[in-house]
Design a protein around this motif. Structure first.
Motif, short mmCIF file in Angstrom:
data_model
loop_
_atom_site.label_atom_id
_atom_site.label_comp_id
_atom_site.label_asym_id
_atom_site.label_seq_id
_atom_site.Cartn_x
_atom_site.Cartn_y
_atom_site.Cartn_z
N ASP A 144 0.86 -1.19 0.00
CA ASP A 144 0.00 0.00 0.00
C ASP A 144 0.89 1.23 0.00
N TYR A 145 0.33 2.39 -0.37
CA TYR A 145 0.98 3.65 -0.06
C TYR A 145 0.85 3.89 1.43
N ILE A 146 1.95 4.24 2.07
CA ILE A 146 1.96 4.58 3.50
C ILE A 146 2.20 6.07 3.61
N VAL A 147 1.20 6.80 4.10
CA VAL A 147 1.27 8.26 4.20
C VAL A 147 1.40 8.61 5.69
N ASP A 176 -9.11 13.43 11.63
CA ASP A 176 -9.93 14.42 10.94
C ASP A 176 -9.90 14.28 9.42
N LEU A 177 -9.10 13.40 8.90
CA LEU A 177 -8.91 13.29 7.46
C LEU A 177 -10.22 12.94 6.74
N LYS A 178 -10.48 13.64 5.63
CA LYS A 178 -11.66 13.36 4.80
C LYS A 178 -11.18 13.20 3.35
N PRO A 179 -10.74 12.00 2.99
CA PRO A 179 -10.15 11.81 1.66
C PRO A 179 -11.19 11.96 0.54
N ASP A 180 -10.70 12.34 -0.62
CA ASP A 180 -11.50 12.35 -1.85
C ASP A 180 -11.11 11.08 -2.61
N GLN A 215 -7.31 5.04 -9.30
CA GLN A 215 -6.36 4.56 -10.31
C GLN A 215 -4.94 4.42 -9.77
N LEU A 216 -4.75 4.55 -8.47
CA LEU A 216 -3.41 4.40 -7.91
C LEU A 216 -2.93 2.96 -8.06
N ASP A 217 -1.62 2.79 -8.24
CA ASP A 217 -1.06 1.45 -8.20
C ASP A 217 -0.99 1.01 -6.73
N GLY A 218 -0.75 -0.25 -6.50
CA GLY A 218 -0.78 -0.75 -5.14
C GLY A 218 -2.21 -1.06 -4.71
N ARG A 219 -2.34 -1.60 -3.51
CA ARG A 219 -3.65 -2.01 -3.04
C ARG A 219 -4.51 -0.85 -2.57
N GLY A 220 -3.90 0.10 -1.83
CA GLY A 220 -4.67 1.21 -1.29
C GLY A 220 -3.76 2.21 -0.60
N VAL A 221 -4.34 2.97 0.32
CA VAL A 221 -3.63 4.03 1.03
C VAL A 221 -3.82 3.84 2.53
N VAL A 222 -2.71 3.78 3.25
CA VAL A 222 -2.73 3.69 4.71
C VAL A 222 -2.14 4.98 5.26
N VAL A 223 -2.91 5.67 6.08
CA VAL A 223 -2.48 6.94 6.67
C VAL A 223 -2.15 6.68 8.13
N PHE A 276 -9.24 1.61 0.75
CA PHE A 276 -9.06 0.74 -0.42
C PHE A 276 -10.20 0.94 -1.41
N PRO A 277 -10.36 2.15 -1.95
CA PRO A 277 -11.50 2.41 -2.83
C PRO A 277 -11.50 1.57 -4.10
N ARG A 278 -10.32 1.21 -4.59
CA ARG A 278 -10.25 0.40 -5.81
C ARG A 278 -10.86 -0.98 -5.59
N LEU A 279 -10.86 -1.45 -4.34
CA LEU A 279 -11.43 -2.75 -3.99
C LEU A 279 -12.87 -2.63 -3.49
N ARG A 280 -13.47 -1.45 -3.67
CA ARG A 280 -14.82 -1.15 -3.20
C ARG A 280 -14.90 -1.22 -1.67
N VAL A 281 -13.80 -0.88 -1.02
CA VAL A 281 -13.75 -0.78 0.45
C VAL A 281 -13.16 0.60 0.74
N ASN A 282 -14.02 1.63 0.77
CA ASN A 282 -13.50 2.99 0.92
C ASN A 282 -12.66 3.13 2.17
N GLU A 283 -13.20 2.66 3.31
CA GLU A 283 -12.40 2.65 4.55
C GLU A 283 -12.63 1.32 5.26
N ASP A 284 -11.54 0.64 5.54
CA ASP A 284 -11.60 -0.65 6.23
C ASP A 284 -11.49 -0.39 7.73
#
Length: 262
Positions: free
Chosen positions: A146-149, A159-163, A169-177, A192-200
């Protein structure tokens, strides 16, 4: 055809917390397209399927849209089903998977999962879509599966509200903040929006990436982490060389049967 179905809240001490996973024990493998249809119908972040093979269990995980290489909370849930409902005799279970052997054992505090660790590496030129979806300036961006931010503090993570439109279209599985925690070593949220799991809600596999990062930063091998989703959960992490042990509990929610006319 009738198939057993369990819904387990993983990384949870009681129902309606932690991360729900569906678990379907099988006597033999069904067609992959049917497994995917079952996962889509369950509409949870993960459905775990397993089959007994040579004293071990072959374990696979499906999101509503595709099979994935590793899932922590559904592994925890599958082990819970084996220990609690299916009479697994020993204190240890060995799963074989796309990510190699995964070992789960019982302990006083719940179940301990022994997973491969993955140390994130710095990303020199992160994609602009990552920043547009984030909406805040990160301290650091790294990549494992994943991207690790890394953000400044726990409040920024909470407080994060991602768009999510920018992350499809990001490569990798998703984004971990992630960020340092106030009452724990570190906190995180997983998208993981690409996997239809916006927030796990509570993502075991993400701690295979974040725990090694924070272990190096904090110079300690035993860490306590909290995922700051609406259904928050706590994960105890122990680094052991190239492996990481993740400890959590499970709560039963549902036991039923899938009926298919095929």
């Amino acid at each position: 055809m009738k198939l057993p179905l369990y819904q387990i809240d993983a990384f949870a001490e009681q129902p309606f917390s932690g991360n729900p996973a569906a678990v379907c024990p099988l006597t033999e493998w069904l067609d992959d397209s049917l497994l995917q249809q079952i996962a889509e119908e369950n509409n949870l972040s993960e459905t775990a399927f397993f089959v007994a093979e040579d004293g071990k269990y072959r374990l696979r995980w499906f999101t509503p849209v595709e099979e994935v290489d590793l899932c922590g909370h559904a592994t925890l849930a599958a082990a819970h089903v084996l220990f609690t409902h299916l009479g697994h005799a020993s204190d240890e279970i060995v799963f074989t998977s796309r990510s190699g052997e995964l070992i789960v054992r019982q302990c006083e505090n719940g179940l301990v999962m022994d997973f491969p660790a993955s140390l994130p590496q710095p990303v020199v030129n992160p994609p602009q879509g990552l920043f547009r979806g984030l909406g805040v300036q990160p301290e650091e961006v790294l990549m494992a599966f994943d991207y690790i931010v890394v953000l400044r503090d726990e409040r920024q993570v909470r407080d994060l509200k991602p768009d999510f439109s920018h992350w499809m279209q990001l490569d990798g599985r998703g984004v971990v903040v992630t960020a340092p925690g106030k009452d724990v070593d570190f906190v995180s949220r997983c998208f993981f929006p690409r996997l239809r799991v916006n927030e796990d809600p509570v993502t075991g596999s993400a701690h295979c990436e974040t725990a090694p990062y924070w272990s190096e930063k904090l110079a300690k091998t035993a860490l306590t982490a909290r995922q700051l989703s609406a259904r928050s959960g706590t994960v105890a992490c122990q680094l052991k060389g190239q492996r990481v042990e993740l400890t959590g509990q499970c709560a039963d929610y549902l036991q039923g049967q899938i009926t298919l006319s095929i």
